[in-house]
Design an enzyme around this catalytic site. Sequence first.
Site, PDB file in Angstrom:
ATOM      1  N   ASP A 148      43.165  45.911  25.255  1.00 49.44           N
ATOM      2  CA  ASP A 148      44.694  46.032  25.974  1.00 49.44           C
ATOM      3  C   ASP A 148      44.727  45.069  26.658  1.00 49.44           C
ATOM      4  O   ASP A 148      44.812  45.191  27.469  1.00 49.44           O
ATOM      5  CB  ASP A 148      45.468  47.506  25.789  1.00 49.44           C
ATOM      6  N   HIS A 155      47.845  38.747  33.780  1.00 52.10           N
ATOM      7  CA  HIS A 155      48.970  38.253  34.258  1.00 52.10           C
ATOM      8  C   HIS A 155      48.478  37.412  35.463  1.00 52.10           C
ATOM      9  O   HIS A 155      47.627  38.189  35.792  1.00 52.10           O
ATOM     10  CB  HIS A 155      49.678  39.399  34.747  1.00 52.10           C
TER      11      HIS A 155
HETATM   12 ZN   LIG Z   1      51.504  48.095  23.886  1.00 54.30          ZN
HETATM   13 ZN   LIG Z   2      49.571  45.543  24.143  1.00 51.16          ZN
END
Ligand SMILES: [Zn+2]
Ligand SMILES: [Zn+2]
Length: 429
Positions: A307, A311
């Site tokens: 994931d 940022h």
């Molecule tokens: Zn997610």
């Molecule tokens: Zn994600």
Amino acid sequence: MKRLLIRGGRLVDPANTVDEKLDVLLSGGKVAGVGKAIDAAEVDEVLDATGKVVVPGLIDMHVHLREPGREDEETVESGCRAAAAGGFTAVAAMPNTEPVTDDQATVGYIIREAIRAGYSRVYPIGAITREIKGENLAEMGSMLDAGAVAFTDDGHCLASAEVLRKAMTYSLIFDVPIIQHCEDPELVGDGVMNSGITATRLGLAGNPCEAEEVIVYRDCALARLTGARFHVAHISAARSVDIVRNFKAEGVRVTAEATPHHFILTDEAVGDFDTNAKMAPPLRGAADVVAVRKGLADGTIDCIASDHAPHHYDEKEAAFANAPNGIVGLETSFALVYTELVLGGVLDFSTLVRRMSTAPARLLKLPGGSLAVGDQGDVTVLDLDINWTIDKHKFYSKCRNTPFHGRQVTGRAVATVVGGRVVWRRDGD
Ligand SMILES: [Zn+2]
Ligand SMILES: [Zn+2]
């Protein structure tokens, strides 16, 4: 045709039940030979893997490349370079870009950018609904024609059961997985971290495990109803793992993935409002970490995915409640998994290869995940003896948002081979 010989390594290829010292010959982008002491006389290049481990290329099925739209955070090129440096020969790219990856043109654009960059392969995942608004189904068929491999509204939970049921029914035509970010938005409410004692101590609004559990249960039930393939992204809560286990036992076509942060860290990592420990779903409690590890060991959880969610520093500098969710993961994932799960006695090494290569390849019907003759020539060469310290300043990713900076780990990719070509090699540090 260029011929590359990967010589002298220990080949670990669970798809073919191989774990022994074998050479791998790649030619024309494919595996042309696997055997003891293959003759190097006729090859163009030799990659010396003595003392190293050779595995089918690692695949990260959950990555946010941010392009198009947020090229300041990551581009297809910078993300693919980070992936290659992390040992990933392929990644699946999430559709919450700007514009959203909900049509053929955007899918095609991402694939072309990845080919141009020349590092890891990118398999786009298309949006289920137009603009990820959770209302009208996107053009799933035409996205598949352009190269999409699955569908999700990740970044958001697709909250409408009826829209999801339609999407699942439609997906049956193509037999591709529908991937859900399982968090009931109403139950999440204003929650910014796991509900529990740390949230109370910090005075932050909690996001309960139940927000995940109810969606995992509901959508597994919809998978049973429709017969569709359903995949739970970044599973985090103990009872969610139990729910998936039970539905699998029933024969429902459900699969799941877990991230390194969810099986290594607890909500205590938020510490003193560390926004690098803020993600969705949030870091949970110790019992949840144990349950996710158990799920990975017994096969309830099929895959490990990072994931990867870059940022900017200044965005993460915001007050905890306002900071964006997510951390980068491509360049830390393998070492964290190897250190915590293999050296930690949770998984044997060949199961790691299944969770990080073979299973995501099967799930998304990708070539790869196997190194038999004729298979795609995607290979990762790993050094399992190297001890190193995670240093966010050395990332190829454009972003540095990780809670693992300064952590001591073991194991690292030393060469990444895509289609028979060395796309990345570690020289020194
Ligand atoms: Zn997610
Ligand atoms: Zn994600």
